[in-house]
Write a protein that holds these residues in place. Structure first.
Motif, mmCIF file in Angstrom:
data_model
loop_
_atom_site.group_PDB
_atom_site.id
_atom_site.type_symbol
_atom_site.label_atom_id
_atom_site.label_comp_id
_atom_site.label_asym_id
_atom_site.label_seq_id
_atom_site.Cartn_x
_atom_site.Cartn_y
_atom_site.Cartn_z
ATOM 1 N N LYS A 5 0.711 -1.153 -0.107
ATOM 2 C CA LYS A 5 -0.133 0.148 0.202
ATOM 3 C C LYS A 5 0.960 1.221 -0.063
ATOM 4 O O LYS A 5 0.563 2.138 -0.850
ATOM 5 C CB LYS A 5 -0.800 0.099 1.197
ATOM 6 N N ASP A 6 1.775 1.299 0.931
ATOM 7 C CA ASP A 6 2.514 2.711 1.285
ATOM 8 C C ASP A 6 3.982 2.459 0.621
ATOM 9 O O ASP A 6 4.399 3.411 0.977
ATOM 10 C CB ASP A 6 2.240 3.170 2.646
ATOM 11 N N ASN A 7 4.316 1.566 0.012
ATOM 12 C CA ASN A 7 5.849 1.348 -0.564
ATOM 13 C C ASN A 7 5.775 1.576 -1.835
ATOM 14 O O ASN A 7 5.159 0.938 -2.879
ATOM 15 C CB ASN A 7 6.277 0.139 -0.135
ATOM 16 N N ASP A 8 6.961 2.199 -2.408
ATOM 17 C CA ASP A 8 6.893 2.593 -3.817
ATOM 18 C C ASP A 8 8.270 1.313 -4.384
ATOM 19 O O ASP A 8 8.290 1.149 -5.459
ATOM 20 C CB ASP A 8 7.603 3.946 -4.243
#
Length: 140
Positions: A5-8
């Motif tokens: 979800k919050d990682n590139d």
């Protein structure tokens, strides 16, 4: 499975641990999987240097956004001059636009200290950045 979800991006050891949870234990198999996913455009994973190898990019737009902080058209993409003055990088930004020479301090600031070595390696390997020898050894 690799999307978070919050990682590139994910560190390679985390990808290997995730693969292990699916009974993919062989490092060779993980490397082949990453190469296939890279070829298919699912992830971006380069292996030319340890810094590149350690990062598995799961959001390619993250790469584009980071590179475009350095490579940009001054007339289209302005920087906040006051902010550059406040952090002491106004002359660095001007030199980047006027001469095409960017300092390590400036790119570190643009990339908010996130994976600077990775981005420098990436830009060097893709010929978007090269080292420059200065007459004055204080310039970097």
């Amino acid at each position: 499975v690799l999307k978070e979800k919050d990682n590139d991006w994910l560190p390679l050891n985390k990808v290997r641990a995730k693969a292990k949870s699916f009974d993919i234990i062989s490092l060779g198999e993980v490397d082949m999987m990453l190469q296939l996913f890279h070829d298919l455009g699912i992830v971006v994973h380069f292996t030319a240097t340890p810094n590149l190898n350690d990062v598995v990019t799961i959001n390619p737009q993250w790469l584009v956004d980071a590179i475009s902080r350095v490579i940009r058209d001054k007339s289209l993409h302005k920087y906040n001059r006051k902010e550059m003055e406040e952090v002491g990088l106004e002359s660095d930004a001007e030199r980047m636009f006027d001469q095409g020479v960017v300092s390590l301090d400036l790119i570190t600031y643009f990339w908010t200290y996130e994976k600077v070595d990775f981005f420098v390696d990436l830009m060097q390997r893709t010929l978007l950045l090269s080292d420059w020898n200065f007459e004055n050894s204080d310039d970097k």
